[in-house]
Write an enzyme that holds these catalytic residues in place. Structure first.
Site, PDB file in Angstrom:
ATOM      1  N   GLU A  11       0.804  -1.228   0.000  1.00  0.00           N
ATOM      2  CA  GLU A  11       0.000   0.000   0.000  1.00  0.00           C
ATOM      3  C   GLU A  11       0.838   1.280   0.000  1.00  0.00           C
ATOM      4  O   GLU A  11       0.418   2.282  -0.539  1.00  0.00           O
ATOM      5  CB  GLU A  11      -0.930   0.021   1.222  1.00  0.00           C
ATOM      6  N   ASP A  20      -6.555   5.944  -5.566  1.00  0.00           N
ATOM      7  CA  ASP A  20      -5.967   4.609  -5.675  1.00  0.00           C
ATOM      8  C   ASP A  20      -6.098   4.091  -7.106  1.00  0.00           C
ATOM      9  O   ASP A  20      -6.528   4.820  -8.007  1.00  0.00           O
ATOM     10  CB  ASP A  20      -6.585   3.660  -4.641  1.00  0.00           C
TER      11      ASP A  20
END
Length: 164
Positions: A11, A20
């Site tokens: 991440e 994202d």
């Protein structure tokens, strides 16, 4: 290596709101703020989550707090899900981390849809599960991460995360 280190690799830490891979506003270590296309909505969600006016930026400590809450939520989601809990219970500690990683990324409902792969994992058919997982939309959307997670399922080791 543990689930926290694994997810930090997959991440990464970002202290400013970003979009994202699916175009959703996110912050910290993969903390989804909203699926709304509105940056103002994302900032509002962030302010609520942190408890102050952040203007889209948080501290490392705040990111860590959100991250710990999100990992806990992923594990709780697995344990309350009738499709995921038996698979989780059948796995060794390293492979459990791979499952948590998937739920962290896609949510329990998303991962519960991997019916055939979950069955293969529960039956310890590692190579077949790896092949099946590599045929997924998830694999095509985030291939590098998916390859690491799949390798973790297949081998039961942290080898895919070494030197990253």
């Amino acid at each position: 290596m543990n689930i926290f280190e694994m997810l930090r690799i997959d991440e990464r830490l970002r202290l400013k709101i970003y979009k994202d891979t699916e175009g959703y506003y996110t912050i910290g270590i993969g903390h989804l703020l909203t699926k709304s296309p509105s940056l103002n909505a994302a900032k509002s969600e962030l302010d609520k989550a942190i408890g102050r006016n952040c203007n889209g930026v948080i501290t490392k400590d705040e990111a860590e707090k959100l991250f710990n809450q999100d990992v806990d939520a992923a594990v709780r989601g697995i344990l309350r899900n009738a499709k995921l809990k038996p698979v989780y219970d059948s796995l060794d500690a390293v492979r459990r981390c791979a499952l948590i990683n998937m739920v962290f990324q896609m949510g329990e409902t998303g991962v519960a849809g991997f019916t055939n792969s979950l069955r293969m994992l529960q039956q310890k058919r590692w190579d077949e599960a790896a092949v099946n997982l590599a045929k997924s939309i998830w694999y095509n959307q985030t291939p590098n991460r998916a390859k690491r997670v799949i390798t973790t399922f297949r081998t039961g080791t942290w080898d895919a995360y070494k030197n990253l």
